[in-house]
Design a protein around this motif. Structure first.
Motif, mmCIF file in Angstrom:
data_model
loop_
_atom_site.group_PDB
_atom_site.id
_atom_site.type_symbol
_atom_site.label_atom_id
_atom_site.label_comp_id
_atom_site.label_asym_id
_atom_site.label_seq_id
_atom_site.Cartn_x
_atom_site.Cartn_y
_atom_site.Cartn_z
ATOM 1 N N TRP A 28 0.845 -1.186 0.000
ATOM 2 C CA TRP A 28 0.000 0.000 0.000
ATOM 3 C C TRP A 28 0.886 1.243 0.000
ATOM 4 C CZ3 TRP A 28 -5.251 -0.893 -0.203
ATOM 5 C CH2 TRP A 28 -5.650 -2.210 0.082
ATOM 6 N N LYS A 29 0.354 2.338 -0.523
ATOM 7 C CA LYS A 29 1.121 3.586 -0.548
ATOM 8 C C LYS A 29 0.196 4.744 -0.213
ATOM 9 C CE LYS A 29 0.432 4.202 -5.546
ATOM 10 N NZ LYS A 29 1.087 4.316 -6.872
ATOM 11 N N GLY A 30 0.787 5.804 0.352
ATOM 12 C CA GLY A 30 0.038 7.008 0.695
ATOM 13 C C GLY A 30 0.980 8.180 0.839
ATOM 14 N N LEU A 112 -4.585 5.223 2.004
ATOM 15 C CA LEU A 112 -3.668 4.214 1.483
ATOM 16 C C LEU A 112 -4.322 3.514 0.303
ATOM 17 C CD1 LEU A 112 -2.313 2.544 4.759
ATOM 18 C CD2 LEU A 112 -1.307 4.424 3.452
ATOM 19 N N GLU A 113 -3.612 3.513 -0.815
ATOM 20 C CA GLU A 113 -4.073 2.833 -2.021
ATOM 21 C C GLU A 113 -3.133 1.681 -2.331
ATOM 22 O OE1 GLU A 113 -3.873 5.950 -4.850
ATOM 23 O OE2 GLU A 113 -5.771 6.860 -4.255
ATOM 24 N N SER A 115 -0.500 -0.635 -4.026
ATOM 25 C CA SER A 115 0.693 -0.405 -4.831
ATOM 26 C C SER A 115 1.130 -1.740 -5.402
ATOM 27 C CB SER A 115 1.807 0.192 -3.953
ATOM 28 O OG SER A 115 3.008 0.282 -4.664
ATOM 29 N N GLU A 116 1.589 -1.723 -6.619
ATOM 30 C CA GLU A 116 1.983 -2.971 -7.264
ATOM 31 C C GLU A 116 3.259 -3.554 -6.661
ATOM 32 O OE1 GLU A 116 0.188 -4.670 -9.456
ATOM 33 O OE2 GLU A 116 -1.307 -3.104 -9.107
ATOM 34 N N ALA A 117 4.044 -2.688 -6.008
ATOM 35 C CA ALA A 117 5.315 -3.162 -5.457
ATOM 36 C C ALA A 117 5.699 -2.312 -4.264
ATOM 37 C CB ALA A 117 6.412 -3.105 -6.524
ATOM 38 N N THR A 118 6.749 -2.717 -3.590
ATOM 39 C CA THR A 118 7.279 -1.928 -2.489
ATOM 40 C C THR A 118 7.965 -0.692 -3.036
ATOM 41 O OG1 THR A 118 9.331 -3.161 -2.577
ATOM 42 C CG2 THR A 118 7.656 -3.965 -1.062
ATOM 43 N N ALA A 119 8.378 0.169 -2.123
ATOM 44 C CA ALA A 119 9.126 1.358 -2.535
ATOM 45 C C ALA A 119 10.397 0.919 -3.239
ATOM 46 C CB ALA A 119 9.485 2.195 -1.317
ATOM 47 N N GLY A 120 10.496 1.209 -4.517
ATOM 48 C CA GLY A 120 11.633 0.766 -5.297
ATOM 49 C C GLY A 120 12.822 1.692 -5.144
#
Length: 466
Positions: A28-30, A112-113, A115-120
């Motif tokens: 998830w990301k925000g 929080l939406e 996310s396809e991946a972790t923080a790259g």
């Protein structure tokens, strides 16, 4: 100079019960205040318990979350060491967790939406370019001792231009904190980029791990700016003994705290050929820290009223520390002022003692009491002082005016503000520390070219000093 996830924060409880289930596992990301990006991963252990990890790439911060609770339509966790928390409900319409983050007694919205991946890994084009091309200089791993500092050995990298020497040379001196030879921060390596640029233009460069950091010996925790200046003097002595280096054309380039150290060394060593200050302080540490903390709070979204309250409190705290020569007594006085701030609601409960200890370490006590002006007035060598227009840690308006006044007697002083650059000399939108990691540029070409052109105009690439 340092920053944290949003400072000290207030904890939060969870809301009640769901209507229908949502799978919270995954990434998830925000974003907090539309600037600080968060990445979270939730999942279940083998015994069915929920666990989560929070990453804030902009600040190099990663931690496990505490007390993670996941319901059918509710989500919440705490960060106990920071007294922080998040609670949210699932919105089927938005396909997001809609909730609130609590910090420093304030609550801000956070969604929080998926996310396809972790923080790259963020791109660092300048580092990629250095790695991809064949260097026009040689790079050596070196070591040297500091007899005046107890005899510990310091480890570093020495880059030497190809061709016929001896060459002009510089020592790179880092900013505050346990910094390595590349001044690595948030995936950037500013000193590697600067060394590559200078050595590609005919200038030998020595950069080294701070004492107690990386491959260097010595003890970092108890060291002060005076100790780090002693290490920088040992680095100059190392260069003077190298056959590749013209001993009459050695200078020092210091960033942030290093911009304080370089003039200190020059004032004691008339044989040092020149000085470059990159975001070096021009005012007493006490005054600088009051403004630095106020600007950081404002950039993080604090109200003008809250910023003014904290500025007044910090003025009182730092004045109490500076007035007391004994760090242990200064700590007691600082704690008393901060406890009064707690009672007035300016600081969260229970934080006074922690803050007092942080501000009265040997390094901080020394820094708050340091006056750059008298040191700069005694520098007779050519000196270049640069600050970024958008520097919120060593503000250009405050510091460059003081530096200009202190160097008014020196006809070979150049003081310049570089447009749109932050404390790291990156091209920045606001200058907030939260942008450092997101900016791909490690050092703006404007800063690199300004430094190298001035050095070469001052000492030249060959022959005697100009």
């Amino acid at each position: 100079m340092k920053s944290t996830l949003l400072g000290l924060v207030a904890a939060f409880t969870l809301a009640a019960s769901p209507a229908h289930a949502v799978d919270a596992s995954g990434h998830w990301k925000g974003s907090i205040a539309n600037s600080l990006r968060l990445f979270l991963q939730f999942g279940k252990t083998a015994d069915g318990k929920w666990e989560g990890t929070l990453k804030v790439p902009q600040q190099g911060f990663t931690t496990k979350v505490d007390q993670l609770e996941v319901g059918a339509e509710q989500l919440g966790f705490k960060l106990l060491p920071l007294n922080a928390g998040f609670t949210a409900r699932w919105s089927e319409q938005d396909k997001a967790w809609i909730g609130s983050w609590s910090q420093n007694g304030q609550t801000v919205p956070l969604r929080l939406e998926r996310s396809e991946a972790t923080a790259g890994q963020l791109r660092r084009p300048q580092l990629e370019a250095i790695a991809a091309r064949q260097a026009s200089y040689t790079s050596l791993d070196v070591g040297f001792a500091n007899p005046a500092g107890g005899g510990h050995a310091l480890a570093g990298s020495f880059t030497v231009p190809r061709g016929k020497g001896p060459f002009p040379a510089v020592v790179l001196v880092h900013g505050s904190g346990p910094i390595d030879r590349d001044e690595t921060i948030l995936g950037h390596k500013p000193f590697l980029v600067l060394a590559d640029h200078l050595s590609s233009r005919g200038i030998a460069v020595l950069r080294y791990d701070k004492r107690g950091v990386g491959k260097s010996g010595g003890v970092y925790q108890s060291a002060t700016t005076d100790d780090f200046a002693s290490d920088a003097e040992a680095a100059v002595a190392f260069l003077r003994a190298r056959p590749e280096v013209d001993a009459t054309r050695i200078g020092m380039v210091g960033h942030s705290e290093g911009g304080m150290i370089a003039p200190m060394v020059a004032a004691r060593d008339p044989k040092l050929a020149f000085v470059v200050m990159l975001a070096g302080p021009g005012v007493r540490g006490e005054l600088l820290m009051v403004e630095q903390l106020a600007l950081a709070a404002s950039a993080a979204g604090a109200s003008a009223e809250a910023v003014d309250r904290e500025r007044a409190l910090n003025r009182a705290v730092f004045a109490a520390i500076v007035a007391e020569a004994r760090p242990e007594v200064a700590g007691d006085k600082a704690r008393q002022v901060m406890e009064e701030g707690e009672r007035k609601g300016i600081l969260p409960p229970g934080t006074a003692a922690v803050r007092a200890r942080a501000f009265t370490t040997p390094w901080f006590h020394n820094f708050l009491r340091h006056e750059p002006g008298p040191v700069l007035q005694s520098v007779r060598q050519p000196i270049l002082a640069l600050n970024g227009e958008r520097d919120l840690q060593v503000p250009a308006e405050l510091d460059l005016s003081a530096i200009r006044a202190a160097l008014a007697h020196n006809p070979r002083a150049v003081v310049e503000e570089l447009p749109a650059l932050n404390h790291l000399f990156q091209t920045a939108r606001t200058g907030a520390a939260s942008e450092y990691a997101e900016i791909e540029e490690s050092i703006a070409p404007l800063a690199l070219n300004t430094v190298s052109a001035w050095i070469l105009a001052t000492v030249g690439q060959g022959g005697s000093m100009k």
